[in-house]
Design a protein around this motif. Sequence first.
Motif, PDB file in Angstrom:
ATOM      1  N   GLN A 149      75.326 -69.438 -26.459  1.00 40.91           N
ATOM      2  CA  GLN A 149      75.904 -70.678 -25.925  1.00 40.91           C
ATOM      3  C   GLN A 149      74.838 -71.604 -25.359  1.00 40.91           C
ATOM      4  O   GLN A 149      74.969 -72.828 -25.415  1.00 40.91           O
ATOM      5  N   LYS A 150      73.772 -71.009 -24.841  1.00 38.59           N
ATOM      6  CA  LYS A 150      72.701 -71.795 -24.239  1.00 38.59           C
ATOM      7  C   LYS A 150      71.589 -72.146 -25.237  1.00 38.59           C
ATOM      8  O   LYS A 150      70.628 -72.815 -24.881  1.00 38.59           O
ATOM      9  N   GLY A 151      71.713 -71.666 -26.474  1.00 38.80           N
ATOM     10  CA  GLY A 151      70.705 -71.969 -27.489  1.00 38.80           C
ATOM     11  C   GLY A 151      69.384 -71.283 -27.249  1.00 38.80           C
ATOM     12  O   GLY A 151      68.320 -71.815 -27.596  1.00 38.80           O
ATOM     13  N   ILE A 152      69.415 -70.077 -26.674  1.00 43.19           N
ATOM     14  CA  ILE A 152      68.196 -69.313 -26.382  1.00 43.19           C
ATOM     15  C   ILE A 152      68.049 -68.203 -27.415  1.00 43.19           C
ATOM     16  O   ILE A 152      68.949 -67.393 -27.612  1.00 43.19           O
ATOM     17  N   TYR A 153      66.910 -68.165 -28.081  1.00 40.50           N
ATOM     18  CA  TYR A 153      66.660 -67.244 -29.187  1.00 40.50           C
ATOM     19  C   TYR A 153      66.350 -65.851 -28.656  1.00 40.50           C
ATOM     20  O   TYR A 153      65.402 -65.659 -27.878  1.00 40.50           O
ATOM     21  N   PRO A 154      67.110 -64.806 -29.061  1.00 39.39           N
ATOM     22  CA  PRO A 154      66.926 -63.462 -28.496  1.00 39.39           C
ATOM     23  C   PRO A 154      66.067 -62.549 -29.373  1.00 39.39           C
ATOM     24  O   PRO A 154      66.283 -62.412 -30.571  1.00 39.39           O
ATOM     25  N   ILE A 155      65.092 -61.905 -28.751  1.00 36.99           N
ATOM     26  CA  ILE A 155      64.192 -60.969 -29.418  1.00 36.99           C
ATOM     27  C   ILE A 155      64.281 -59.631 -28.681  1.00 36.99           C
ATOM     28  O   ILE A 155      64.179 -59.585 -27.451  1.00 36.99           O
ATOM     29  N   ALA A 156      64.481 -58.554 -29.426  1.00 37.83           N
ATOM     30  CA  ALA A 156      64.596 -57.222 -28.828  1.00 37.83           C
ATOM     31  C   ALA A 156      63.230 -56.547 -28.796  1.00 37.83           C
ATOM     32  O   ALA A 156      62.581 -56.400 -29.831  1.00 37.83           O
ATOM     33  N   ARG A 157      62.793 -56.127 -27.628  1.00 39.23           N
ATOM     34  CA  ARG A 157      61.532 -55.393 -27.501  1.00 39.23           C
ATOM     35  C   ARG A 157      61.809 -53.902 -27.581  1.00 39.23           C
ATOM     36  O   ARG A 157      62.622 -53.360 -26.809  1.00 39.23           O
ATOM     37  N   VAL A 158      61.135 -53.229 -28.509  1.00 38.54           N
ATOM     38  CA  VAL A 158      61.285 -51.793 -28.696  1.00 38.54           C
ATOM     39  C   VAL A 158      59.913 -51.144 -28.569  1.00 38.54           C
ATOM     40  O   VAL A 158      59.041 -51.332 -29.430  1.00 38.54           O
ATOM     41  N   VAL A 159      59.705 -50.409 -27.486  1.00 42.27           N
ATOM     42  CA  VAL A 159      58.455 -49.676 -27.303  1.00 42.27           C
ATOM     43  C   VAL A 159      58.533 -48.416 -28.163  1.00 42.27           C
ATOM     44  O   VAL A 159      59.487 -47.643 -28.065  1.00 42.27           O
ATOM     45  N   VAL A 160      57.540 -48.200 -28.999  1.00 38.58           N
ATOM     46  CA  VAL A 160      57.636 -47.179 -30.044  1.00 38.58           C
ATOM     47  C   VAL A 160      57.006 -45.848 -29.632  1.00 38.58           C
ATOM     48  O   VAL A 160      57.697 -44.886 -29.308  1.00 38.58           O
ATOM     49  N   PHE A 161      55.692 -45.761 -29.638  1.00 35.82           N
ATOM     50  CA  PHE A 161      55.040 -44.459 -29.528  1.00 35.82           C
ATOM     51  C   PHE A 161      54.703 -44.046 -28.093  1.00 35.82           C
ATOM     52  O   PHE A 161      54.271 -42.902 -27.889  1.00 35.82           O
ATOM     53  N   LYS A 162      54.877 -44.908 -27.129  1.00 39.54           N
ATOM     54  CA  LYS A 162      54.799 -44.471 -25.734  1.00 39.54           C
ATOM     55  C   LYS A 162      56.218 -44.126 -25.299  1.00 39.54           C
ATOM     56  O   LYS A 162      57.066 -45.004 -25.198  1.00 39.54           O
ATOM     57  N   ASP A 163      56.488 -42.849 -25.048  1.00 35.20           N
ATOM     58  CA  ASP A 163      57.888 -42.445 -24.908  1.00 35.20           C
ATOM     59  C   ASP A 163      57.999 -41.118 -24.169  1.00 35.20           C
ATOM     60  O   ASP A 163      57.979 -40.047 -24.776  1.00 35.20           O
ATOM     61  N   ASN A 164      58.117 -41.166 -22.856  1.00 35.46           N
ATOM     62  CA  ASN A 164      58.292 -39.948 -22.070  1.00 35.46           C
ATOM     63  C   ASN A 164      59.608 -39.247 -22.395  1.00 35.46           C
ATOM     64  O   ASN A 164      59.683 -38.021 -22.414  1.00 35.46           O
ATOM     65  N   PHE A 191      53.024 -39.898 -24.946  1.00 31.49           N
ATOM     66  CA  PHE A 191      53.147 -40.561 -26.246  1.00 31.49           C
ATOM     67  C   PHE A 191      53.762 -39.580 -27.233  1.00 31.49           C
ATOM     68  O   PHE A 191      53.529 -38.373 -27.142  1.00 31.49           O
ATOM     69  N   VAL A 192      54.518 -40.131 -28.176  1.00 32.08           N
ATOM     70  CA  VAL A 192      54.967 -39.323 -29.305  1.00 32.08           C
ATOM     71  C   VAL A 192      54.042 -39.581 -30.486  1.00 32.08           C
ATOM     72  O   VAL A 192      53.299 -40.564 -30.511  1.00 32.08           O
ATOM     73  N   ASN A 193      54.099 -38.697 -31.460  1.00 31.15           N
ATOM     74  CA  ASN A 193      53.101 -38.619 -32.520  1.00 31.15           C
ATOM     75  C   ASN A 193      53.399 -39.601 -33.660  1.00 31.15           C
ATOM     76  O   ASN A 193      54.389 -39.431 -34.383  1.00 31.15           O
ATOM     77  N   PRO A 194      52.544 -40.602 -33.895  1.00 33.02           N
ATOM     78  CA  PRO A 194      52.765 -41.545 -34.997  1.00 33.02           C
ATOM     79  C   PRO A 194      52.722 -40.918 -36.383  1.00 33.02           C
ATOM     80  O   PRO A 194      53.160 -41.539 -37.355  1.00 33.02           O
ATOM     81  N   PHE A 195      52.180 -39.696 -36.497  1.00 32.22           N
ATOM     82  CA  PHE A 195      52.175 -39.018 -37.797  1.00 32.22           C
ATOM     83  C   PHE A 195      53.556 -38.472 -38.172  1.00 32.22           C
ATOM     84  O   PHE A 195      53.783 -38.097 -39.319  1.00 32.22           O
ATOM     85  N   LYS A 196      54.471 -38.395 -37.207  1.00 36.23           N
ATOM     86  CA  LYS A 196      55.773 -37.770 -37.426  1.00 36.23           C
ATOM     87  C   LYS A 196      56.796 -38.795 -37.921  1.00 36.23           C
ATOM     88  O   LYS A 196      57.160 -39.737 -37.208  1.00 36.23           O
ATOM     89  N   LYS A 197      57.308 -38.597 -39.148  1.00 37.65           N
ATOM     90  CA  LYS A 197      58.282 -39.519 -39.721  1.00 37.65           C
ATOM     91  C   LYS A 197      59.597 -39.535 -38.920  1.00 37.65           C
ATOM     92  O   LYS A 197      60.300 -40.538 -38.875  1.00 37.65           O
ATOM     93  N   GLU A 198      59.915 -38.425 -38.278  1.00 35.22           N
ATOM     94  CA  GLU A 198      61.129 -38.373 -37.480  1.00 35.22           C
ATOM     95  C   GLU A 198      61.064 -39.350 -36.315  1.00 35.22           C
ATOM     96  O   GLU A 198      62.072 -39.936 -35.916  1.00 35.22           O
ATOM     97  N   VAL A 199      59.864 -39.530 -35.777  1.00 38.31           N
ATOM     98  CA  VAL A 199      59.681 -40.515 -34.710  1.00 38.31           C
ATOM     99  C   VAL A 199      59.891 -41.924 -35.254  1.00 38.31           C
ATOM    100  O   VAL A 199      60.502 -42.772 -34.594  1.00 38.31           O
ATOM    101  N   TRP A 200      59.409 -42.197 -36.452  1.00 40.37           N
ATOM    102  CA  TRP A 200      59.632 -43.505 -37.085  1.00 40.37           C
ATOM    103  C   TRP A 200      61.130 -43.791 -37.192  1.00 40.37           C
ATOM    104  O   TRP A 200      61.608 -44.863 -36.809  1.00 40.37           O
ATOM    105  N   GLU A 201      61.848 -42.813 -37.763  1.00 49.34           N
ATOM    106  CA  GLU A 201      63.275 -42.995 -38.022  1.00 49.34           C
ATOM    107  C   GLU A 201      64.038 -43.262 -36.734  1.00 49.34           C
ATOM    108  O   GLU A 201      64.944 -44.104 -36.689  1.00 49.34           O
ATOM    109  N   TYR A 202      63.684 -42.525 -35.688  1.00 45.15           N
ATOM    110  CA  TYR A 202      64.354 -42.693 -34.397  1.00 45.15           C
ATOM    111  C   TYR A 202      64.193 -44.113 -33.870  1.00 45.15           C
ATOM    112  O   TYR A 202      65.165 -44.760 -33.447  1.00 45.15           O
ATOM    113  N   ASN A 203      62.972 -44.629 -33.915  1.00 40.01           N
ATOM    114  CA  ASN A 203      62.729 -45.974 -33.393  1.00 40.01           C
ATOM    115  C   ASN A 203      63.340 -47.059 -34.269  1.00 40.01           C
ATOM    116  O   ASN A 203      63.782 -48.095 -33.766  1.00 40.01           O
TER     117      ASN A 203
END
Length: 410
Positions: A149-164, A191-203
């Motif tokens: 309604q206010k004409g403000i463009y929304p962007i979602a921030r998703v932190v990927v590999f830093k993840d307690n 951090f979670v492991n960037p080599f792991k495809k399961e981590v990719w899929e989750y994010n």
Amino acid sequence: MTVGDGKLKNVLCNVLFVIIVICSVGGAVQAEEGEKLPATEVSGKELVPEKYPFPDRIQRFMRESELSFTYPDAVRGIYVTANSAAGKKMPELTELVETTDLNAMVIDVKEDHGEIMLEPHNDKYKKIFEGKYDCVMDDPEAILKDLEQKGIYPIARVVVFKDNVLAEERPELSFTRENGEIWTNGKGEAFVNPFKKEVWEYNVEVAKMAADLGFQEVQFDYVRFPEGFASRDDVLQYGKGDYDSEGVSDVQQRVNAVTDFVEYARESLRNYNTDVSVDIFGYSAVVPEEPNIGQNFSKIASNVDVISSMIYPSHWGSFFGIENTDTEPYKLVEKYAKVENDRLKTLEDPPVSRPWIQDFEAPWLYSGPTKQYGVAEVEAQIEALNNNGIEEYLIWNAGSNYTEGVDYTP
């Protein structure tokens, strides 16, 4: 190609695809339950997409959300914490955007420790993220409707590999010490492991949820290995999966994993008509590639719609021949912009450049009085970008507290 051009191309492709499906015979084009859909080849590795039944993918050509946003002439945005977005501070922030030349907000959907900051809006996502979300934004649809309604463009921030959160629940997806304990840095961050495809899929599932809600862009942050990883590589326990290849250096293995994740994420979100952006260290643009964290500016930039280098003057120390970069915001940004422009010119289809700039102090740099960031310092960074042909930018303040009286005109 501009982001707008990319959207038009996606829409035309989607229309053509649906026509082909309609003209096909009955269920002839439908994948069998559990059948693998065609994979994407990236850096010589096969990336296996999720096993969705084919009709579900057709439905995904349309967002679940009916919200409508227009991409601004040039995105000029601020970072907004989830607590700010859902709390009493949001009217103040929306007023700031409405009454200035700002026009966008980057809102935390998955924050710096891995917590998902909103209530999943359907059973699918509630099951995937069970135990991993905090209902700070218990009505994200209402927040997005207000932004529409206010004409403000929304962007979602998703932190990927830093993840307690994910690391503690699934230590096998993280980096561990010899005693089996999860490794954390000096700030207690895992951090979670960037080599792991399961981590990719989750994010990517987090990103799809944000797109379904109506976010027009997903911005992936912490798309990297931990800082100084090379010095810890031989003492941490973790697997490399498909990336453990003879003849490929440890540095290239890390670069390949990070780059492949970015391409996988963009391809996975293509049917959502959602732009993909990645935050990256500004330093990664001035070296061929950053060996510790696995960021190669050109390779990442080749696989996104928007590249957002974090170029805070406080984070460079003595660089570009500047003794103290924190005290020279215009000079630092100008010198960086020239380097980045040269890197982007080498790409066949460069993304939009939208750097992160600074609206905060850095007391850790000083033994005496700290350089204060106010109107002049923020405007200097904007001016330096504009003078080098970069009209889009994002402003960072960790608490979403922004300087009053800034002229945000690019």
